[in-house]
Motif scaffolding. Structure first.
Motif, PDB file in Angstrom:
ATOM      1  N   PHE A  23     -25.570  28.729  33.742  1.00 11.75           N
ATOM      2  CA  PHE A  23     -25.096  27.351  33.931  1.00 11.75           C
ATOM      3  C   PHE A  23     -26.137  26.519  34.667  1.00 11.75           C
ATOM      4  CE2 PHE A  23     -20.755  29.118  33.236  1.00 11.75           C
ATOM      5  CZ  PHE A  23     -20.344  28.221  32.256  1.00 11.75           C
ATOM      6  N   ASP A  24     -26.783  27.081  35.674  1.00  9.54           N
ATOM      7  CA  ASP A  24     -27.754  26.319  36.464  1.00  9.54           C
ATOM      8  C   ASP A  24     -28.968  25.906  35.634  1.00  9.54           C
ATOM      9  OD1 ASP A  24     -26.208  26.467  38.737  1.00  9.54           O
ATOM     10  OD2 ASP A  24     -27.233  28.218  39.559  1.00  9.54           O
TER      11      ASP A  24
ATOM     12  N   THR B 115     -22.900  25.421  41.895  1.00 13.01           N
ATOM     13  CA  THR B 115     -22.889  25.560  40.428  1.00 13.01           C
ATOM     14  C   THR B 115     -21.621  24.941  39.842  1.00 13.01           C
ATOM     15  OG1 THR B 115     -24.209  27.586  40.530  1.00 13.01           O
ATOM     16  CG2 THR B 115     -22.902  27.215  38.533  1.00 13.01           C
ATOM     17  N   VAL B 116     -20.490  25.234  40.463  1.00 22.70           N
ATOM     18  CA  VAL B 116     -19.222  24.717  39.949  1.00 22.70           C
ATOM     19  C   VAL B 116     -19.150  23.205  40.111  1.00 22.70           C
ATOM     20  CG1 VAL B 116     -16.720  24.794  40.200  1.00 22.70           C
ATOM     21  CG2 VAL B 116     -18.046  26.907  40.357  1.00 22.70           C
TER      22      VAL B 116
ATOM     23  N   ARG C  53     -21.609  21.054  40.182  1.00 24.64           N
ATOM     24  CA  ARG C  53     -22.474  20.443  39.170  1.00 24.64           C
ATOM     25  C   ARG C  53     -21.807  20.482  37.811  1.00 24.64           C
ATOM     26  NH1 ARG C  53     -26.004  22.668  35.457  1.00 24.64           N
ATOM     27  NH2 ARG C  53     -27.630  21.237  34.695  1.00 24.64           N
ATOM     28  N   TRP C  54     -21.178  21.596  37.490  1.00 30.57           N
ATOM     29  CA  TRP C  54     -20.481  21.719  36.202  1.00 30.57           C
ATOM     30  C   TRP C  54     -19.410  20.649  36.070  1.00 30.57           C
ATOM     31  CZ3 TRP C  54     -15.464  22.896  34.556  1.00 30.57           C
ATOM     32  CH2 TRP C  54     -15.337  23.253  33.208  1.00 30.57           C
ATOM     33  N   LEU C  55     -18.649  20.440  37.121  1.00 28.30           N
ATOM     34  CA  LEU C  55     -17.587  19.435  37.075  1.00 28.30           C
ATOM     35  C   LEU C  55     -18.156  18.032  36.882  1.00 28.30           C
ATOM     36  CD1 LEU C  55     -15.306  20.855  39.895  1.00 28.30           C
ATOM     37  CD2 LEU C  55     -14.602  20.499  37.524  1.00 28.30           C
ATOM     38  N   ARG C  56     -19.238  17.715  37.572  1.00 29.53           N
ATOM     39  CA  ARG C  56     -19.853  16.381  37.399  1.00 29.53           C
ATOM     40  C   ARG C  56     -20.294  16.179  35.956  1.00 29.53           C
ATOM     41  NH1 ARG C  56     -22.544  17.762  42.196  1.00 29.53           N
ATOM     42  NH2 ARG C  56     -24.472  18.172  41.019  1.00 29.53           N
ATOM     43  N   GLU C  57     -20.935  17.199  35.386  1.00 37.21           N
ATOM     44  CA  GLU C  57     -21.429  17.068  34.017  1.00 37.21           C
ATOM     45  C   GLU C  57     -20.278  16.999  33.009  1.00 37.21           C
ATOM     46  OE1 GLU C  57     -24.634  16.548  33.257  1.00 37.21           O
ATOM     47  OE2 GLU C  57     -24.895  16.489  35.430  1.00 37.21           O
ATOM     48  N   VAL C  58     -19.200  17.713  33.274  1.00 38.40           N
ATOM     49  CA  VAL C  58     -18.038  17.665  32.381  1.00 38.40           C
ATOM     50  C   VAL C  58     -17.415  16.276  32.389  1.00 38.40           C
ATOM     51  CG1 VAL C  58     -15.639  18.448  32.196  1.00 38.40           C
ATOM     52  CG2 VAL C  58     -17.480  20.119  32.405  1.00 38.40           C
ATOM     53  N   ARG C  59     -17.275  15.684  33.567  1.00 35.24           N
ATOM     54  CA  ARG C  59     -16.664  14.346  33.651  1.00 35.24           C
ATOM     55  C   ARG C  59     -17.483  13.308  32.885  1.00 35.24           C
ATOM     56  NH1 ARG C  59     -15.523  16.112  39.210  1.00 35.24           N
ATOM     57  NH2 ARG C  59     -13.257  16.194  39.513  1.00 35.24           N
ATOM     58  N   ARG C  60     -18.768  13.539  32.742  1.00 33.16           N
ATOM     59  CA  ARG C  60     -19.623  12.598  32.005  1.00 33.16           C
ATOM     60  C   ARG C  60     -19.508  12.791  30.501  1.00 33.16           C
ATOM     61  NH1 ARG C  60     -25.339  13.841  33.662  1.00 33.16           N
ATOM     62  NH2 ARG C  60     -25.731  12.318  31.995  1.00 33.16           N
TER      63      ARG C  60
END
Length: 418
Positions: A173-174, A214-215, A217-224
């Motif tokens: 993921f990173d 990691t989580v 960052r994943w959430l920020r990218e998902v919201r976009r």
């Protein structure tokens, strides 16, 4: 024309009575199944699930995994994974000293996944190896096995394997420009990455935390990258960029909502209500069910959704039962469970329980996993406002009453005319 003899007329009359009684008894049984609670509380054990698991273990030993594999690409994997996860759910409801059976069965299922048959559909050349679908679900079950063991008495080898596999997922993921890793070469489904990220949250709840950044960052990218039509995670995404390429669908959303609550409860609560408002429907006014596509969108059925009568996905409806329980939406969970007891044609014995005559064990596996659902890591937000009331049963009860009375109407009319 020869008239039937008196003895033949008596036989015919008794046959008609037998059929009438059978129809009425079936209608009455359906009404009872509809009103008797079929789902469990967060702490209690749902009724009948141990007998469902007994049926599933017998079916697995008879080759049901291979039969499921012939139906869809992850059939063998899902049947074993859901069996093991359901035992983890039951074990977590028991005192630590009484979890030996749950631990034994969950380990057995994990061993079957960690085998050539379990890995067969997946590509070893992906990052992480065998893809995010395989690694995410295995890691979630591996963490579940660890959860059943008291802290300080956990198997060191199992803990090291869980930490190592979690590290591989975290690194994937990173290093990815997309929040959605590939499950197959060139193919990415957001639901698979949601399961994997939930397993990283589980790691940080069981072992020294290391994946918080990691989580987040994943959430920020998902919201976009939410589906612009529904505001939900899309069904399918571009494997390179993570941008949505297919509208959110019930078959994946029902599972996303089950796992997202353990990733971020606040975000999950928003997503769940949005999903419920757009996908839970009452086709023909007969009970709650889950659409595969949002209102106003039509699309084809496929291996994920199954057949789509009136736009409803049976698989999404079953899995939404688990999502509702995980979010504390007891009214919807109870309605879906009750509807399943009526429509699923269960065969119930003192030793086992199966639905649809036991013809599709994979359906039983999804149902028992959904009935046992609750969060493993996070506490959900306050329960959402209810979307169904007790009155959803009334049209079905009236239909069953009409069905039960219909065989007797002709006799009642004759008696009234005499």
């Amino acid at each position: 024309m020869t008239q039937p003899s008196s003895s033949a007329r008596r036989v015919l009359r008794w046959v008609r009575r037998f059929v009438a009684v059978a129809v009425s008894v079936c209608a009455l049984a359906g009404a009872v199944r509809l009103v008797v609670p079929a789902s469990g509380s967060a702490a209690g054990e749902p009724p009948g699930v141990r007998r469902q698991l007994a049926f599933l273990r017998e079916a697995l030993e008879a080759g049901a995994g291979d039969e499921a594999q012939a139906l869809f690409p992850e059939g063998f994997f899902f049947l074993h994974a859901l069996y093991g996860l359901s035992w983890v759910e039951l074990g977590l409801r028991e005192p630590p000293g009484e979890r030996s059976q749950a631990l034994r069965e969950a380990r057995w299922a994990l061993e079957r996944l960690d085998s050539p048959s379990g890995r067969a559909p997946f590509s070893p050349g992906l990052t992480p190896p065998y893809g995010v679908f395989y690694q995410g679900w295995c890691n979630w079950l591996r963490g579940g096995v660890l959860s059943l063991q008291p802290e300080g008495r956990r198997d060191p080898a199992e803990a090291r394997r869980f930490a190592g596999d979690s590290a591989a997922l975290g690194a994937a993921f990173d290093s990815s420009p997309s929040p959605y890793l590939a499950a197959y070469p060139g193919q990415s489904w957001p639901v698979d990455s949601t399961v994997a990220v939930a397993s990283l949250r589980l790691h940080d709840a069981l072992l020294p935390p290391r994946f918080g950044a990691t989580v987040e960052r994943w959430l920020r990218e998902v919201r976009r990258r939410l589906d612009p039509r529904t505001g939900l995670l899309p069904h399918r995404a571009d494997p390179g960029t993570g941008e949505p390429v297919e509208v959110a669908r019930g078959s994946s959303q029902s599972m996303i909502q089950r796992f997202l609550v353990d990733v971020d409860p606040a975000f999950a609560a928003e997503q769940y209500v949005r999903f419920r408002d757009r996908y839970v429907a009452t086709p023909l006014g007969l009970g709650p069910a889950v659409r595969e596509y949002p209102e106003g969108v039509d699309g084809p059925a496929d291996v994920d959704s199954g057949p789509l009568p009136l736009g409803v996905s049976l698989s999404a409806t079953v899995v939404t039962l688990g999502a509702a329980q995980a979010h504390g939406d007891a009214p919807l969970a109870a309605a879906l469970a009750g509807y399943g007891e009526l429509a699923g044609l269960p065969i119930d014995t003192p030793w086992s329980k199966r639905y649809a005559f036991g013809l599709l064990p994979i359906g039983d596996a999804f149902l028992v996993w959904s009935k046992t659902a609750r969060p493993w890591v996070s506490r959900p937000q306050d329960p959402p406002p209810p979307s169904v009331t007790w009155w959803w049963r009334v049209p079905l009860l009236l239909l069953l009453a009409a069905l039960g009375a219909a065989p007797w109407l002709a006799a009642l009319r004759r008696r009234a005319a005499a």
